[in-house]
Design a protein around this motif. Structure first.
Motif, mmCIF file in Angstrom:
data_model
loop_
_atom_site.group_PDB
_atom_site.id
_atom_site.type_symbol
_atom_site.label_atom_id
_atom_site.label_comp_id
_atom_site.label_asym_id
_atom_site.label_seq_id
_atom_site.Cartn_x
_atom_site.Cartn_y
_atom_site.Cartn_z
ATOM 1 N N GLN A 175 1.248 -9.955 1.274
ATOM 2 C CA GLN A 175 0.433 -9.256 0.294
ATOM 3 C C GLN A 175 0.941 -9.609 -1.096
ATOM 4 N N CYS A 225 0.828 -1.203 0.000
ATOM 5 C CA CYS A 225 0.000 0.000 0.000
ATOM 6 C C CYS A 225 0.867 1.260 0.000
ATOM 7 N N GLU A 226 2.163 1.099 0.314
ATOM 8 C CA GLU A 226 3.087 2.231 0.372
ATOM 9 C C GLU A 226 4.187 2.149 -0.676
#
Length: 295
Positions: free
Chosen positions: A189, A145-146
C-alpha cells in the motif's frame, strides 16, 4: 628564499586538528545539549566530521546541533520511556506509565501500539560483513488503513533508537552506522506523502550519517514510483545510499563473495546481536545492478 618555520607550521596544524576534533565539536554543543555526551561517541562525531568537503561548523551546527534539537522537538526520550525492545521477538513491549520513571509521560496511540507488535521493522540478530547492525523493514506488514504517518515515524524512531543502543552498549564493536533492508514483496500500500517526508527527515535531519545503506526490493511499478517521489526529498548524498534491486533483499545477500564465488563466512555467531533462531528466512540472491532507468 622564503624560510618556513616548520615548528610554527606544525603547531598551526596541531591547533587546527584540535579545533576540528570530536572533543571540540562536543564542547561546542554540550552547554545547550548536555545529552550529546551520552548520544554521540567520538567514533560517530569523527565520522560526521570526516565527510568530504564538510566544514567543522557545518558538522557542528547543521548536522549534530540540529539533530539534537530535533530529538527534543520529537520528544524522543518520553517516547522511549514507554517501550522496551524485545530482541528475540522483534517487537516493542509497552512499559506501564507508572513504571517508566519519566516525568513527561508519553501516551501511545492505538496505531503505534499496533505497529509495536507488527514486526514491520526489526533488528536482525546478525550483522553485515562490516559488523554493522542491520534492520529489516517489511512493507506488507504496515496496514495504512490502521496506521497514521505520525505513528509510523514514532515506530521507526523507537526501532532506530534500539539499534543505536546496541551500538552504544558495545562501544567499538561495530561501526556507528546501520544497514537497512526494505522488503517490498507482497501487497504494497502506498504510504501517505507525510510518511515519506517524515522518513526523509529521519534520514537527513534526525540521524545524520547514521544510515550506511538502504537496500530496497523487489522493484515493481509502485516501488519505482515511490522511489521517484522520495528522491526529490533527499540530497544527492542520501540518494546515493539507496540501492534498488530486482529481488527481495536479504542479509545473506549482502555478504561479499570470495574469489571462488562462495559466500564469505565473516558473519559467524560472533556477529550476532540476538538469538540465532530469529534469523531471517533465506531467499534468492541480491542483484547489485539497479533496474533500467534507476541510477
Amino acid at each position: 628564499m622564503i624560510t618556513v618555520d616548520e615548528g610554527s607550521t606544525s603547531s598551526s596544524r596541531g591547533e587546527k586538528l584540535h579545533h576540528e576534533s570530536p572533543s571540540a565539536l562536543r564542547a561546542g554543543l554540550v552547554k545547550d545539549f548536555p545529552e550529546i555526551t551520552l548520544l554521540c561517541s567520538d567514533a560517530y562525531l569523527t565520522a560526521v566530521l570526516g565527510v568530504p568537503n564538510r566544514t567543522f561548523e557545518y558538522a557542528r551546527d547543521e548536522k549534530i546541533g540540529k539533530a539534537l534539537a530535533w530529538r527534543r522537538t520529537f520528544n524522543v526520550e518520553a517516547l522511549r520511556s514507554r517501550f522496551r525492545y524485545d530482541m528475540e521477538e522483534g517487537v516493542l513491549n509497552l512499559i506501564l506509565a507508572n513504571e517508566s520513571g519519566s516525568a513527561n509521560s508519553f501516551e501511545p496511540s492505538p496505531a503505534l501500539l499496533k505497529l509495536a507488535k507488527s514486526r514491520a521493522l526489526r533488528i536482525l540478530p546478525e550483522r553485515d560483513a562490516d559488523g554493522r547492525v542491520v534492520l529489516l523493514a517489511e512493507t506488507q506488514l504496515v496496514k495504512w488503513c490502521e496506521v497514521t504517518a505520525e505513528a509510523f515515524l514514532q515506530h521507526h524512531v523507537l526501532i532506530l533508537e534500539a539499534a543505536f543502543d546496541v551500538i552504544r552498549n558495545t562501544p567499538g564493536a561495530s561501526p556507528e552506522s546501520i544497514t537497512l533492508l526494505v522488503d517490498a514483496s507482497g501487497p504494497l500500500q502506498a504510504p501517505p506523502i507525510a510518511a515519506l517526508q517524515g522518513m526523509a527527515q529521519l534520514l537527513q535531519r534526525a540521524y545524520p550519517d547514521r544510515i550506511h545503506k538502504i537496500c530496497l526490493g523487489p522493484v515493481n511499478f509502485v516501488v519505482r514510483s515511490l522511489y521517484n517521489v522520495v528522491t526529490h526529498l533527499l540530497s544527492k548524498t542520501s540518494r546515493d545510499k539507496i540501492t534498488l534491486v530486482g529481488v527481495r533483499p536479504t542479509l545473506a545477500s549482502l555478504r561479499p563473495r570470495s574469489p571462488s564465488g562462495s559466500k564469505s563466512a565473516s558473519s559467524s555467531t560472533a556477529n550476532q546481536v540476538g538469538p540465532p533462531e530469529a534469523k531471517i528466512r533465506p531467499d534468492s540472491e541480491l542483484s547489485t545492478q539497479s533496474p533500467p532507468g534507476i541510477r
